[in-house]
Design a protein around this motif. Structure first.
Motif, PDB file in Angstrom:
ATOM      1  N   ALA B 336      46.302  34.438  30.256  1.00  0.00           N
ATOM      2  CA  ALA B 336      47.673  33.953  29.641  1.00  0.00           C
ATOM      3  C   ALA B 336      48.179  35.072  28.468  1.00  0.00           C
ATOM      4  CB  ALA B 336      47.747  32.712  29.026  1.00  0.00           C
ATOM      5  N   ASP B 337      47.002  35.280  27.456  1.00  0.00           N
ATOM      6  CA  ASP B 337      47.255  36.024  26.527  1.00  0.00           C
ATOM      7  C   ASP B 337      47.396  37.496  26.850  1.00  0.00           C
ATOM      8  OD1 ASP B 337      46.997  34.330  24.885  1.00  0.00           O
ATOM      9  OD2 ASP B 337      44.976  34.541  24.317  1.00  0.00           O
ATOM     10  N   LEU B 338      46.560  38.179  27.965  1.00  0.00           N
ATOM     11  CA  LEU B 338      46.577  39.414  28.485  1.00  0.00           C
ATOM     12  C   LEU B 338      47.975  39.754  29.488  1.00  0.00           C
ATOM     13  CD1 LEU B 338      45.141  41.705  29.288  1.00  0.00           C
ATOM     14  CD2 LEU B 338      44.651  40.915  31.541  1.00  0.00           C
ATOM     15  N   THR B 339      48.545  38.787  29.873  1.00  0.00           N
ATOM     16  CA  THR B 339      49.805  38.678  30.504  1.00  0.00           C
ATOM     17  C   THR B 339      50.803  39.246  29.494  1.00  0.00           C
ATOM     18  OG1 THR B 339      49.047  37.042  31.973  1.00  0.00           O
ATOM     19  CG2 THR B 339      51.308  37.532  32.112  1.00  0.00           C
ATOM     20  N   LEU B 340      50.932  38.307  28.490  1.00  0.00           N
ATOM     21  CA  LEU B 340      51.664  38.728  27.222  1.00  0.00           C
ATOM     22  C   LEU B 340      51.707  40.257  26.814  1.00  0.00           C
ATOM     23  CD1 LEU B 340      51.310  35.494  24.995  1.00  0.00           C
ATOM     24  CD2 LEU B 340      53.276  36.192  26.803  1.00  0.00           C
TER      25      LEU B 340
END
Lengths: 345, 354
Positions: B336-340
């Protein structure tokens, strides 16, 4: 920064049925110690021939190096006797090729091929070379390396074969690694692994890399300096920030605006009109002139030299002092041949 | 659903298994599931991009849809008709409506035929026109794809890769199809030529209201041309979403890994972590549970035993992953963080791209 390899005014000619083809015509390049130089260009522009010249591997005939100098640690590689050159290859400068599938010999095991390199260059016994081979395969991330030594190339995937190629190239701790499109034949997720590997090996051993590619994303993430090659010559050279942030040659600008980029769906792709010229009969004057939006009288007659625009940033265009990305945007906005992709609104 | 007017092609639970044989009697010992329960649809005038690594089954899928290979199961409906039951005239009409452009323009054009005969072959075979009229159509097509009508009598070897791909496109257009399958149409071309072909395909789509099934391994190219995008892994579709959503809100770990591995031409950008380790497993011995779990960075116990079913998380966004919640869809775990991070512009030290 220390210059490790300096190519000046390199010229390579191939004899063809249609006459002599200048595959490399006056190329100047520098590779600094511990850094990566990205060499970018389309097929046939002379990238690979430049690389092969550094190792003096141009097939002759039909090819021959007709001029220039390649200085490595003060010695001109082009003037060395073949025997000395053999010592340079592998020990000082190694190369990995685009197709890991065709650069390994299918009838020998991976182990035999790596050991051959080590025994030849480092004068080790077969047993010592075997040990070293296991260590180096482990280093490039091949699982159970001792068992893998007994594998044949066809038993490995493309990514694994490219790791083996890198292992072979690095087995003698070269100062310079020439990587000719090392990830072009690989899938993106495997490409990410191989680039990460090359980066970590560079960090560890401090080797320099000459990275040949047509993929601007690969260059942006790997290189500190970039040379753009077109029609056998370097048309722009600079730091990666200069080239990507402030390109000054119309070919570089055209190249950057012709690739689709994720996250910019609406953007129209610029099309560089026409085709790459034939090296047997380059146009007179500037070789990019027939495809250039800014071509003027002067470009017909004079071939622009690679000139410094700002510190360390060079371009081979008569007008590179005035052409930049803002001028480019203005120019391509009004150009009628720019086909917009209205489908994306 | 197959009879609705606004669906051009519908693929339902399509399967293609290749038998693996052994011994002198060619006993079937197992099978390679090249295409396994694939379902999707394409609307008229729409481009569906299909991304995946080599060997994931993209090409086999297109061959089965075109009836160039027999399916092992499942159905394909074209304009409401069951494609695998078509015979005679109706099959001919289907073949006319669905055309293909192959990856390698060097091997997809017969070197012994002139350009004119290559493009005219279908027109003659389908009895659309003859003689002078046929030649007129072909010359019109040549000009439409940006070549000179004077090339009629020339041969493939006289043309560059980009020009050959234009010829292949003219051939595909010659029967006035509704759907063109483009199987890696620009992979063999240089970047500047690639832009010409992509723009041409875009124009033709607009002018003829064409639909494309656009297969490629290049995420940037697929995102550029597609209205919707599907990812494929080991014979299965792992995620389908609208092109905007696919980029801005990817959910499947494989999609995020692909997006993360795609390098943007922006130096100074923080190096993204390499998410996927290892290779695609052998299709002869696919992993149990979720096919992707051996490479998935967030796999849990359930992924190793149970195969996930496709779940629709919002209108038209389908994902096949145990860890994506249907009600509150978000990329699992640290992804999820990586997607941001994927969408953050290059840092301060970064270079503003063109």
């Amino acid at each position: 920064m220390e210059t490790l390899l300096k190519i000046s005014n390199l010229k390579v000619c191939f004899d063809t049925d249609d006459g002599p083809a200048m595959a490399v015509d006056g190329v100047d390049l520098e590779i600094m110690k511990g850094t990566t130089l990205g060499l970018v260009g389309e097929s046939g522009c002379g990238k690979s021939v430049t690389c092969l010249s550094v190792l003096r591997l141009i097939p002759s005939p039909p090819g021959r190096i007709t001029g220039g100098e390649i200085l490595y640690k003060g010695r001109n590689l082009l003037a060395l006797p073949e025997k000395d050159m053999e010592r340079i290859r592998g020990n000082d400068i190694s190369m990995i090729f685009q197709e890991p599938m065709t650069s390994l010999n299918p009838v020998f095991t991976i182990g035999e091929q790596i050991k051959e390199v080590i025994m030849l260059h480092q004068h080790k016994t077969s047993a010592e070379a075997g040990e070293l081979a296991v260590r180096i395969l482990d280093k490039v991330g091949i699982p159970s390396p001792a068992i893998r030594l007994k594998s044949y190339p066809h038993q490995m995937s493309g990514g694994m074969k490219q790791r083996v190629m890198i292992a072979m190239a690095l087995s003698c701790n070269p100062e310079i690694l020439i990587a000719d499109e090392p990830t072009t034949a690989l899938d993106v997720t495997i490409q990410a692994q191989i680039l990460e590997l090359m980066q970590s090996l560079q960090d560890e051993y401090g080797m320099s890399i000459l990275l040949v590619t047509h993929d601007l994303g690969v260059v942006a993430s790997m290189a500190s300096h970039v040379a753009i090659m077109y029609a056998s010559s370097i048309v722009e050279y600079g730091s990666v920030e200069d080239i990507f942030g402030n390109p000054r040659h119309p070919y570089t600008l055209g190249l950057f605006t012709s690739i689709p980029v994720i996250g910019k769906r609406g953007r129209a792709l610029y099309v560089i009109p026409g085709n790459v010229p034939d090296p047997v009969s380059f146009p007179r004057g500037c070789r990019f002139r027939p495809r250039c939006l800014f071509a003027a009288e002067q470009c017909m007659t004079q071939k622009p030299p690679l000139r410094e625009i700002r510190h360390g940033h060079r371009a081979a265009c008569h007008f590179s002092q005035t052409i930049d990305k803002y001028v480019w945007k203005e120019k391509t906005k009004t150009a009628s041949f720019l086909i917009s992709d209205e489908q994306h609104g | 659903m197959n009879s609705t007017d606004n669906i051009l092609l519908e693929v339902r639970n399509l399967r293609k298994y290749f038998p693996v044989t052994s011994g002198i009697f060619s006993r079937v010992i197992s099978s390679v599931k090249a295409v396994d329960n694939v379902s999707f649809h394409i609307k008229p005038g729409e481009t569906l991009g299909l991304v995946g690594e080599s060997g994931c089954g993209k090409t086999t899928l297109s061959r089965v849809i075109l009836r160039l290979a027999e399916p092992s199961g499942g159905e394909v409906y074209f304009e409401g008709e069951d494609v695998f039951r078509l015979r005679g005239d109706r099959l001919r009409r289907f073949r006319k409506n669905v055309q293909i452009v192959f990856q390698d323009p060097y091997s997809s054009l017969n070197p012994r035929l002139s350009i004119g005969s290559i493009i005219a072959e279908g027109i003659g075979a389908h009895g659309i026109a003859r003689g002078g009229k046929k030649r007129e159509i072909v010359e019109g097509l040549l000009e439409r794809v940006g070549l000179s009508a004077g090339y009629y009598n020339r041969y493939p070897h006289e043309f560059s890769g980009g020009q050959r791909q234009r010829i292949a496109i003219a051939r595909a257009l010659s029967l006035n199809p509704k759907l063109i399958v483009c199987d890696e149409p620009v992979s063999a071309l240089d970047v500047s030529i690639q832009a010409q072909i992509l723009n041409l395909l875009g124009e033709l789509k607009r002018d003829f209201n064409l639909s494309y099934l656009f297969i490629s391994h290049d995420l940037a190219v697929v995102e550029h041309v597609s209205d919707r995008i599907a990812t494929m892994y080991m014979g299965e579709i792992t995620e389908i979403a609208g092109a905007g959503e696919f980029y801005s809100r990817p959910l499947h770990p494989y999609t995020i890994a692909l997006l993360s591995a795609n390098l943007l031409p922006e130096p100074g950008r923080k190096r993204r972590p390499v998410i996927l380790r290892g290779d695609v497993p052998s299709p002869l011995d696919p992993p149990p549970g979720c096919r992707f779990h051996t490479r998935c960075p967030v796999a849990e116990d359930v992924c190793r035993v149970k195969r996930p079913e496709p779940v629709e998380v919002s209108g038209g966004h389908m994902v096949r992953c145990h860890l994506v919640d249907r009600k509150d869809p978000a990329p699992p775990g640290f992804l999820a963080d990586l997607t941001l991070m994927l969408h953050k512009p290059a840092g301060e030290s970064g270079v503003k791209p063109l």
